[in-house]
Scaffold this motif. Structure first.
Motif, short mmCIF file in Angstrom:
data_model
loop_
_atom_site.label_atom_id
_atom_site.label_comp_id
_atom_site.label_asym_id
_atom_site.label_seq_id
_atom_site.Cartn_x
_atom_site.Cartn_y
_atom_site.Cartn_z
N LEU A 1 -32.84 -39.19 -19.84
CA LEU A 1 -33.89 -38.29 -20.31
C LEU A 1 -33.59 -36.83 -19.93
CD1 LEU A 1 -36.74 -37.88 -21.51
CD2 LEU A 1 -37.67 -38.42 -19.24
N LEU A 2 -33.01 -36.64 -18.73
CA LEU A 2 -32.70 -35.28 -18.28
C LEU A 2 -31.91 -34.49 -19.32
CD1 LEU A 2 -32.42 -33.03 -16.09
CD2 LEU A 2 -30.36 -34.21 -15.31
N TRP A 3 -30.87 -35.12 -19.86
CA TRP A 3 -29.99 -34.38 -20.77
C TRP A 3 -30.59 -34.26 -22.16
CZ3 TRP A 3 -27.20 -31.47 -18.04
CH2 TRP A 3 -26.82 -31.89 -16.77
N VAL A 4 -31.48 -35.15 -22.51
CA VAL A 4 -32.23 -34.98 -23.76
C VAL A 4 -33.14 -33.76 -23.63
CG1 VAL A 4 -33.90 -36.02 -25.32
CG2 VAL A 4 -32.11 -37.44 -24.29
N VAL A 5 -33.85 -33.70 -22.50
CA VAL A 5 -34.78 -32.60 -22.29
C VAL A 5 -34.03 -31.27 -22.22
CG1 VAL A 5 -36.32 -31.58 -20.55
CG2 VAL A 5 -36.59 -33.98 -21.21
N ARG A 6 -32.93 -31.25 -21.46
CA ARG A 6 -32.21 -29.99 -21.24
C ARG A 6 -31.34 -29.59 -22.43
NH1 ARG A 6 -31.30 -27.47 -16.53
NH2 ARG A 6 -29.25 -26.90 -17.35
N ASP A 7 -30.47 -30.50 -22.84
CA ASP A 7 -29.43 -30.11 -23.81
C ASP A 7 -29.84 -30.33 -25.26
OD1 ASP A 7 -27.86 -29.35 -21.74
OD2 ASP A 7 -26.36 -30.93 -21.92
N VAL A 8 -30.78 -31.23 -25.51
CA VAL A 8 -31.20 -31.46 -26.89
C VAL A 8 -32.47 -30.64 -27.19
CG1 VAL A 8 -31.90 -33.17 -28.61
CG2 VAL A 8 -30.16 -33.75 -26.89
N LEU A 9 -33.46 -30.70 -26.30
CA LEU A 9 -34.70 -29.96 -26.54
C LEU A 9 -34.66 -28.54 -25.99
CD1 LEU A 9 -37.29 -32.80 -25.82
CD2 LEU A 9 -36.32 -32.09 -28.01
N GLY A 10 -33.68 -28.23 -25.14
CA GLY A 10 -33.54 -26.86 -24.62
C GLY A 10 -34.56 -26.49 -23.56
N LEU A 11 -35.20 -27.49 -22.95
CA LEU A 11 -36.14 -27.21 -21.85
C LEU A 11 -35.35 -27.28 -20.54
CD1 LEU A 11 -39.13 -29.40 -23.08
CD2 LEU A 11 -38.99 -26.90 -23.10
N THR A 12 -34.95 -26.11 -20.04
CA THR A 12 -33.99 -26.11 -18.92
C THR A 12 -34.64 -25.96 -17.55
OG1 THR A 12 -33.68 -23.75 -19.29
CG2 THR A 12 -32.09 -25.24 -20.34
N GLY A 13 -35.96 -25.97 -17.52
CA GLY A 13 -36.62 -25.87 -16.20
C GLY A 13 -36.35 -27.09 -15.33
N THR A 14 -36.12 -28.23 -15.94
CA THR A 14 -35.79 -29.45 -15.21
C THR A 14 -34.30 -29.40 -14.86
OG1 THR A 14 -37.45 -30.62 -16.52
CG2 THR A 14 -35.88 -31.98 -15.28
N LYS A 15 -33.97 -29.58 -13.59
CA LYS A 15 -32.59 -29.30 -13.14
C LYS A 15 -31.75 -30.55 -12.90
CE LYS A 15 -33.54 -24.89 -12.96
NZ LYS A 15 -33.56 -24.22 -14.24
N PHE A 16 -30.45 -30.33 -12.97
CA PHE A 16 -29.46 -31.36 -12.61
C PHE A 16 -28.94 -31.05 -11.21
CE2 PHE A 16 -24.76 -32.06 -12.40
CZ PHE A 16 -24.80 -33.44 -12.24
N GLY A 17 -28.98 -32.06 -10.33
CA GLY A 17 -28.44 -31.85 -8.99
C GLY A 17 -27.42 -32.88 -8.57
N CYS A 18 -27.65 -34.15 -8.92
CA CYS A 18 -26.74 -35.19 -8.42
C CYS A 18 -26.39 -36.24 -9.46
CB CYS A 18 -27.34 -35.86 -7.18
SG CYS A 18 -28.78 -36.90 -7.53
N GLY A 19 -27.30 -36.53 -10.37
CA GLY A 19 -27.01 -37.54 -11.39
C GLY A 19 -27.20 -38.97 -10.94
N ILE A 20 -27.62 -39.17 -9.67
CA ILE A 20 -27.79 -40.55 -9.17
C ILE A 20 -29.14 -40.72 -8.46
CG2 ILE A 20 -25.32 -41.02 -9.01
CD1 ILE A 20 -25.59 -40.54 -5.93
N ALA A 21 -30.12 -39.93 -8.83
CA ALA A 21 -31.47 -40.06 -8.27
C ALA A 21 -31.52 -39.91 -6.76
CB ALA A 21 -32.10 -41.41 -8.68
N GLN A 22 -30.65 -39.03 -6.22
CA GLN A 22 -30.65 -38.78 -4.79
C GLN A 22 -31.33 -37.47 -4.41
OE1 GLN A 22 -29.23 -40.44 -1.89
NE2 GLN A 22 -29.56 -42.15 -3.30
N CYS A 23 -31.45 -36.55 -5.36
CA CYS A 23 -31.91 -35.21 -4.96
C CYS A 23 -33.25 -34.81 -5.54
CB CYS A 23 -30.86 -34.16 -5.30
SG CYS A 23 -30.81 -33.65 -7.03
N GLY A 24 -33.67 -35.41 -6.64
CA GLY A 24 -35.01 -35.13 -7.17
C GLY A 24 -35.15 -33.84 -7.96
#
Lengths: 153, 730
Positions: free
Chosen positions: A21-44
């Motif tokens: 969902l993260l990359w759909v929100v960020r890269d497809v819908l362009g809503l970049t307020g939600t951040k990428f930190g780890c990719g494995i649900a460790q950082c939130g």
């Protein structure tokens, strides 16, 4: 095609079922307020709401969000509680670099939604999934304590 | 050079006006340099002699709308620098803080080199220290010119006018806002000197001010590099050789090219990049690659080998970085000697925003959008890789999602440009967390070996301090000076706050080669402080003295250090007895121009659970710009250091970094984070640095507290190595 509701807007999306969902929100819908930190649900950093519950969008396949209400940091302030949390963050000068704070605010709002007056232990339990490398934890705790969620709910 | 050595009369201001410069523009300079590029520009505007000196340059511009813009070489990375800089200018210029905005300076080594570091950089806890004098002077000069312009218009004496809130007030109640005066002010001759406010006259400085950059960081609007969209841009992600120095041998990309969304597979000397419409597709593409590496000469290296080499080096003599008194005589004539060896591991920076850079390379120009602590170096590497002249490379600096020293390096920028050079569209390079952690430039592993000479009365005569480790300075600037001494590595160690009859510091450079090293929050002073503060604590215990009293007796030359030590001890109830299994530890140091002391109170359980009950810090950082930022930096910096002290160590196996993400390079979480009590000592001394001080003090205070509580003297970080783990609860 996946039917996705994000911040009250319906989208028909041609994306792979297993795309997080993260990359759909960020890269497809362009809503970049939600951040990428780890990719494995460790950082939130990627925390969003799914029907009001905090979830880690970096490991949630978009298909699991289909037909449910996704809320991101861009819209959390539309609820009275979300706006109160954002204001508490400013009042307590929580933010340093700011990169994790979208996720922190999403987790805090979900916590306060289900526990309007959390104890310190409940704050710790509700926020333990969100890392802050600037280590703003003491101020996060103070800001959450300061939100009168009873009044907002 | 301290600001007070460098009076206003010796500094020059550039002054310019007109449409080209957009209002009244002042630029601040430190003596000793000539700014060719801007000299030409401003001479063209008619306001500059060609002998204007250059150095630290920040522009202060008062626009026709009365709004003030500061172009600052010091970037905002969460430390509150821009708010502090705006406060300094607003204070002397007599404008509301809300009318000042701060913009990042473009890359220009001539213009924006830091006066101490000699290159354009944000780091070393310098942002407040190096802005303090020139920016206040620029603000005061602009105010004086605006007042003179108003006085001339009214035909009154400037001394009868005063400025408040962006408006000049005349003796008969006349008022003119700054915006209407900037053209006239620009035509006036610069004053020979200006008088700055005394601290008693401050209305902004020293008073808590809300951060300027935070409102957009709570609503998702703030854009970091990773968030940028450039027209036509694709996302790129890389797989870099897992061994440092290794090369790409062969790659089969046929399956990767079939992944929906993947556009190109680009090979570099030591990496493969996949470009795609989104990050997820990039990762899918990378996973579909079959890659063969030429692992190179470091492929057989394990941490054990590096450890052994470093330990062996720590007994050698290396080069003498400092010698006072006669340490050989002191040691040979001592009634007793005491040796201890302290060890600090390789560390990753792991800012939450991984390395990321947007780059576009065209035939005639290169453009970068990147959060960097060193924009001029970013420009230089882009020029070198793209083959374009420097002036054809534009760098747009961005908000930074954490740095802690990592973004003083530009390896990821070099890589982004190398990828962008091979494609005809802009790319946004995003490293996965795994790439970021396994291809960091790491804080070096250090061994400090100290040997003290103690006389028959138990009095400390002095010590020999051997510092062994990689040289970050040499790696960063290319070489060490002829002396062979790394000035960063020996900082604080060669100038301890303790009076010693004899002191010798030896620096033994030992390069691990298989792992690149870099600056990490706290740098050399952090390493020295851990060794010195643990050692002095052990000496106190050996002497049967209270650790606070023992230190105070040796600190006569440093009243400010004594004061913070006493204050921290008092606030932490140092004298109040504790139960068995509980203990307090203290550390004090003079670092980054400030004086800091930290007390840790903790309890150790039988199962090695460590419950930190209190963290108390006292800091004297001279005149405080924004108390809110000082408190936040000490709180965060202390917990940042606590996280590393408890958990973190980077290790190598077969040349490969073993830690890859936050599951095996874990960080302090809120449920493990104690509160931090911070006490600021009122001071009218010149400002000291703050951002790295808390980080430098927590390690030794923690180890000393652990010893006091459990009797176990750990001399190697992190605590988790010895089986300790944090337990929450007061």
């Amino acid at each position: 095609m996946i039917q996705l509701s994000v911040n009250g807007t319906q989208h028909q999306l041609d994306v792979p079922d297993d795309m997080p969902l993260l990359w759909v929100v960020r890269d497809v819908l362009g809503l970049t307020g939600t951040k990428f930190g780890c990719g494995i649900a460790q950082c939130g950093a990627c925390t969003v709401h799914l029907d009001g519950e905090a979830v880690r969008s970096c490991v949630l396949p978009v298909s699991a969000a289909a037909g449910r209400a996704v809320t991101t940091i861009e819209a959390v302030g539309q609820s009275a509680l979300g706006a109160q949390v954002q204001q508490a963050w400013l009042d307590h000068e929580v933010v340093q670099c700011g990169y994790c704070q979208s996720g922190q605010i999403m987790s805090a709002t979900a916590l306060l939604q289900r526990q309007p007056a959390p104890s310190d232990a409940e704050i710790d339990a509700g926020m333990a999934g969100n890392l802050c490398r600037c280590a703003t934890y003491t101020r996060i705790r103070a800001a959450i304590r300061d939100v009168d969620a009873g009044g907002a709910a | 050079m301290s600001p007070s050595d460098n009076g206003v009369s010796r500094r020059r201001f550039l002054q310019g006006s007109g449409a080209a410069l957009g209002g009244l523009v002042l630029s601040t300079w430190l003596p000793g340099f000539i700014p060719h590029s801007v000299a030409a520009e401003v001479t063209a505007a008619g306001r500059l002699g060609d002998q204007a000196p250059r150095g630290y340059g920040a522009y202060v511009r008062v626009g026709h709308d009365g709004l003030v813009t500061v172009i600052s070489p010091k970037i905002e990375m969460g430390q509150g620098a821009h708010t502090g800089i705006a406060m300094m200018v607003a204070e002397e210029l007599e404008v509301p803080l809300s009318s000042v905005s701060v913009e990042d300076a473009p890359p220009d080594s001539d213009l924006y080199a830091d006066s101490l570091m000699q290159f354009q950089a944000t780091g070393g806890s310098t942002s407040t220290r190096h802005s303090w004098q020139p920016l206040r002077e620029a603000g005061a000069t602009a105010r004086l010119l605006l007042i003179q312009a108003a006085a001339a218009r009214w035909g009154v004496d400037a001394a009868q006018c005063e400025a408040r809130e962006g408006v000049v007030h005349g003796p008969a109640g006349q008022q003119l806002p700054y915006g209407e005066l900037v053209d006239a002010a620009s035509a006036l001759p610069l004053p020979e000197s200006v008088v700055l406010k005394t601290p008693e006259q401050f209305r902004l400085l020293g008073t808590p001010a809300p951060r300027l950059d935070t409102p957009n960081k709570v609503n998702g609007k703030a854009q970091f590099t990773i968030d940028l969209q450039v027209p036509g841009m694709l996302v790129a992600s890389t797989l870099t050789c897992p061994v440092y120095g290794g090369k790409l041998k062969a790659v089969d990309a046929s399956a990767a090219r079939q992944v929906p969304g993947v556009r190109d597979v680009v090979t570099l000397e030591n990496a493969v990049a996949v470009t795609a419409t989104n990050y997820w597709a990039c990762q899918q593409g990378l996973q579909a690659l079959t890659v063969e590496w030429e692992l190179g000469e470091h492929a057989g290296i394990d941490s054990e080998q590096l450890d052994a080499a470093l330990h062996s080096a720590s007994s050698k003599d290396g080069v003498v970085a400092h010698s006072s008194g006669d340490i050989d005589a002191a040691l040979s004539g001592a009634a007793s000697t005491f040796e201890a060896v302290y060890e600090q591991p390789f560390l990753s920076h792991s800012p939450l925003e991984p390395m990321t850079c947007v780059a576009q390379v065209r035939a005639d120009a290169c453009e970068l959008w990147v959060g960097t602590q060193v924009p001029a170096f970013a420009q230089q590497t882009a020029a070198a890789v793209s083959g374009l002249p420097l002036q054809r490379v534009q760098v747009h600096n961005q908000l930074i999602g954490g740095a802690f020293g990592r973004r003083l390096d530009f390896d990821f920028i070099t890589q982004a440009v190398a990828i962008a050079k091979q494609v005809d569209y802009p790319i946004k390079l995003i490293w996965s967390r795994e790439e970021d952690m396994t291809h960091d430039m790491y804080r070096p592993h250090y061994v400090d070996r100290l040997t003290a000479a103690i006389d028959a009365e138990g009095k400390l005569q002095g010590w020999q301090h051997r510092i062994a480790g990689a040289s970050v300075l040499a790696r960063y600037i290319g070489s060490l000076p002829e002396s062979g001494v790394d000035s960063d590595a020996v900082e604080v160690a060669i100038d301890p706050i303790y009076a010693l009859d004899s002191l010798q510091v030896n620096y033994i450079r030992e390069e691990p080669k298989a792992i690149p090293v870099s600056w990490w929050r706290g740098v050399g002073p952090l390493r020295s402080t851990l060794a010195l503060e643990c050692f002095i604590d052990e000496l106190a215990h050996k002497a049967g003295k209270d650790p606070v009293d023992y230190r105070l007796a040796l600190m006569g030359q440093h009243p400010r250090a004594q004061a913070v030590l006493k204050l921290a001890a008092e606030k932490a109830d140092w004298q109040t007895p504790l139960l068995a299994g509980q203990g307090r530890g203290i550390a004090v140091s003079a670092v980054f121009g400030s004086f800091v002391a930290t007390v840790v109170e903790l309890e150790v359980q039988a199962d090695k659970g460590v419950r930190i009950k209190r963290l108390v810090s006292a800091i004297d950082c001279g005149l405080v710009t924004n108390p809110t930022s000082v408190l936040a930096q000490i709180e965060g910096g202390t917990l940042f250091g606590l996280s590393a002290s408890l958990f973190n160590e980077i290790t190598l196996e077969q040349g490969q970094v073993q830690q890859s993400n936050f599951h095996n390079y874990r960080q302090l979480r809120i449920n493990e984070a104690p509160g931090v009590e911070v006490h600021i000592v009122p001071s009218s001394e010149d400002p000291g640095g703050v951002g790295e001080t808390g980080t430098a003090l927590i390690g030794p205070a923690l180890l000393n507290a652990l010893a006091a509580a459990s009797g176990e003297r750990l001399r190697r970080l992190p605590l988790s190595r010895a089986g300790y783990f944090p337990v929450k609860g007061a």
